[in-house]
Scaffold this active site. Structure first.
Site, short mmCIF file in Angstrom:
data_model
loop_
_atom_site.label_atom_id
_atom_site.label_comp_id
_atom_site.label_asym_id
_atom_site.label_seq_id
_atom_site.Cartn_x
_atom_site.Cartn_y
_atom_site.Cartn_z
N ARG A 76 -34.08 -21.18 54.56
CA ARG A 76 -34.39 -22.77 55.19
C ARG A 76 -35.62 -22.49 56.06
NH1 ARG A 76 -29.96 -26.25 55.22
NH2 ARG A 76 -29.26 -25.57 53.10
N ARG A 128 -39.66 -37.00 55.10
CA ARG A 128 -38.38 -37.44 54.86
C ARG A 128 -38.05 -39.07 55.27
NH1 ARG A 128 -34.23 -37.59 53.86
NH2 ARG A 128 -32.68 -36.27 54.68
N ARG A 187 -35.83 -29.67 58.60
CA ARG A 187 -36.08 -30.71 59.90
C ARG A 187 -36.58 -30.14 61.15
NH1 ARG A 187 -30.12 -32.40 58.64
NH2 ARG A 187 -29.87 -30.26 58.41
N TYR A 219 -18.08 -26.27 46.86
CA TYR A 219 -18.56 -27.70 47.15
C TYR A 219 -18.09 -28.63 46.06
CZ TYR A 219 -22.02 -26.47 50.75
OH TYR A 219 -22.63 -25.96 52.02
N ASP A 276 -32.59 -27.28 46.18
CA ASP A 276 -31.22 -27.21 47.04
C ASP A 276 -30.12 -26.58 45.93
OD1 ASP A 276 -29.65 -28.24 49.53
OD2 ASP A 276 -28.51 -28.16 47.95
O1 CP3 Z 1 -37.16 -23.85 52.68
C1 CP3 Z 1 -36.03 -23.51 52.09
O2 CP3 Z 1 -35.12 -22.88 52.95
C2 CP3 Z 1 -35.89 -23.66 50.93
C3 CP3 Z 1 -34.96 -25.07 50.66
C4 CP3 Z 1 -33.33 -24.97 50.77
C5 CP3 Z 1 -32.60 -26.00 50.62
N1 CP3 Z 1 -31.33 -25.79 50.61
C6 CP3 Z 1 -33.23 -27.50 51.17
C7 CP3 Z 1 -32.17 -28.29 52.09
C8 CP3 Z 1 -32.58 -24.07 50.44
C9 CP3 Z 1 -32.93 -22.29 50.01
C10 CP3 Z 1 -31.18 -24.45 50.24
C11 CP3 Z 1 -29.68 -23.72 49.99
C12 CP3 Z 1 -28.57 -24.17 50.19
N2 CP3 Z 1 -28.29 -25.70 49.98
C13 CP3 Z 1 -27.46 -23.58 50.47
C14 CP3 Z 1 -27.54 -22.30 50.92
C15 CP3 Z 1 -28.21 -21.67 51.92
C16 CP3 Z 1 -27.34 -21.81 53.35
O3 CP3 Z 1 -27.63 -22.70 54.06
O4 CP3 Z 1 -26.29 -21.27 53.32
C17 CP3 Z 1 -26.39 -24.51 50.89
C18 CP3 Z 1 -25.16 -24.13 51.24
C19 CP3 Z 1 -26.83 -25.90 50.50
C20 CP3 Z 1 -26.20 -27.23 50.28
C21 CP3 Z 1 -26.60 -28.05 51.37
N3 CP3 Z 1 -27.98 -28.71 51.29
C22 CP3 Z 1 -25.96 -28.35 52.74
C23 CP3 Z 1 -24.87 -27.72 53.15
C24 CP3 Z 1 -26.97 -29.29 53.52
C25 CP3 Z 1 -26.70 -30.11 54.68
C26 CP3 Z 1 -27.19 -29.06 55.77
C27 CP3 Z 1 -27.23 -29.90 57.01
O5 CP3 Z 1 -27.79 -28.85 58.04
O6 CP3 Z 1 -27.18 -31.03 57.24
C28 CP3 Z 1 -28.13 -29.31 52.57
C29 CP3 Z 1 -29.31 -30.14 52.95
C30 CP3 Z 1 -30.50 -29.27 52.77
N4 CP3 Z 1 -31.01 -28.83 51.88
C31 CP3 Z 1 -31.61 -29.62 53.82
C32 CP3 Z 1 -32.66 -28.79 53.38
C33 CP3 Z 1 -33.99 -28.43 54.10
C34 CP3 Z 1 -31.37 -30.10 55.17
C35 CP3 Z 1 -32.54 -31.06 55.31
C36 CP3 Z 1 -32.57 -32.68 55.12
O7 CP3 Z 1 -31.53 -33.46 55.00
O8 CP3 Z 1 -33.67 -33.17 54.61
#
Ligand code: CP3
Length: 321
Positions: free
Chosen positions: A2, A15, A6, A128, A51
């Site tokens: 990540r 965003r 944010r 999921y 994602d």
């Molecule tokens: O820069 C990076 O790290 C690359 C981008 C990235 C995102 N998701 C963008 C994202 C990566 C590597 C992921 C992988 C991902 N997505 C995982 C595996 C990594 C981990 O955290 O274990 C998982 C479980 C997901 C599914 C997912 N996507 C969830 C559970 C959420 C909500 C998380 C939250 O904190 O609300 C997301 C949203 C998401 N994907 C964000 C980002 C940067 C949050 C930012 C936003 O809403 O704009």
């Protein structure tokens, strides 16, 4: 881990105008966000902005991200019949925008740092699709897993086939390494991991090992199953912060590289505390080749960007020879 997100003002600004899925589906935007941390933080690699849930849609499992609540699957899979109805897809067609973003990022990076591609592993993706969103007990997932093992195995086998192909397509498009995220697989004990997950995750690694790029296998809360995770595959095994790095590496074995393992919440504390925690990780790695310094999981939105910058700079200062 990540990198983008944010905690960065330039990401939050974007965003305000675009949804998370818009960014993921628009190569120009995904490219811009991928590069944000490279410009701001002394990272040694970029991780593609995308994602892990994107493959669900072409599998016939539509979803969205709800503000403040995370992912939400429209119709979670709850029965054997639901699992059997999941569709195959060709990643080079259905997820071509991801591959376009990879080519674009590589043009812009021009070799400055390597680019990491990624995808989700069977347990995390299945959970999921079945839970419908975030879960703490993984009750629906485990009910299907224990209750309908045949349907579970067929479903995970399909996920493994599709994800293996998706990662192969990312490698063809030009990523320099790939990371397989099984974020929530630490929910399983070693015996269940071996029975319900290991053969499927191994299928992914079998598909991509030999394609010429290093592979990383990552999960959270996996201290008790690191040996099994190693067995499933990965040149590099991720270790979260719950197990000290040296102990984790012992379980993983000295023939594999290790990625980790600073607690991401340490970055919320003062700099001296952050540096102390980094020192501890580096001392436990003891200069052995094959340690990739990283966080044990993703950066939290309230993390001050200056702390992330200072941490990366400090790691470089302490390790550059
Ligand atoms: O820069 C990076 O790290 C690359 C981008 C990235 C995102 N998701 C963008 C994202 C990566 C590597 C992921 C992988 C991902 N997505 C995982 C595996 C990594 C981990 O955290 O274990 C998982 C479980 C997901 C599914 C997912 N996507 C969830 C559970 C959420 C909500 C998380 C939250 O904190 O609300 C997301 C949203 C998401 N994907 C964000 C980002 C940067 C949050 C930012 C936003 O809403 O704009």
């Amino acid at each position: 881990m990540r990198q983008a997100g944010r905690y960065m003002s330039e990401y939050r600004q974007l965003r305000e105008r675009y949804s998370l899925l818009d960014i993921c589906r628009t190569p120009d935007l995904a490219t811009a966000v991928t590069l944000q941390p490279v410009h701001r933080i002394e990272v040694d690699a970029a991780i593609l902005f995308s994602d892990l849930l994107l493959p669900l849609e072409p599998m016939g499992i539509p979803f969205d991200f709800l503000k403040g609540e995370g992912p939400s699957i429209e119709r979670p899979l709850r029965t054997e019949a639901d699992l059997a109805a999941v569709r195959r897809f060709e990643p080079r067609e259905s997820l071509s925008h991801v591959l376009t973003a990879i080519r674009q990022v590589q043009r812009e990076l021009a070799g400055r740092v390597p680019l990491i591609g990624f995808a989700g592993a069977p347990f995390t993706l299945a959970s999921y699709a079945i839970e419908g969103g975030h879960s703490t007990s993984f009750a629906h997932t485990k009910a299907l897993m224990y209750g309908h093992p045949k349907a579970w195995h067929a479903f995970c086998d399909l996920i493994a086939e599709l994800i293996g192909e998706y990662l192969a397509a990312q490698i063809e498009a030009g990523v320099d390494a790939v990371q397989v995220f099984d974020s929530w697989v630490g929910q399983l004990n070693a015996q269940d991991y071996r029975e319900f997950i290991l053969p499927h995750t191994r299928r992914i690694f079998d598909r991509i090992s030999g394609l010429g790029v290093p592979t990383i296998h990552f999960g959270v809360g996996t201290g008790a199953i690191l040996r099994e995770i190693r067995e499933a595959g990965g040149d590099v095994i991720g270790a979260d912060w719950r197990t000290p790095l040296d102990e984790a590496w012992e379980r993983i074995g000295s023939d594999r590289a290790v990625q980790g393992n600073l607690d991401p919440t340490v970055l919320l504390g003062p700099l001296d505390r952050i540096f102390e925690a980094i020192d501890d990780v580096l001392e436990r790695a003891a200069g052995r080749p094959g340690h990739i310094f990283n966080l044990g999981h993703g950066i939290l939105p309230m993390t001050p960007v200056e702390h992330v910058q200072a941490a990366a700079r400090y790691v470089h200062q302490q390790t550059r020879q």
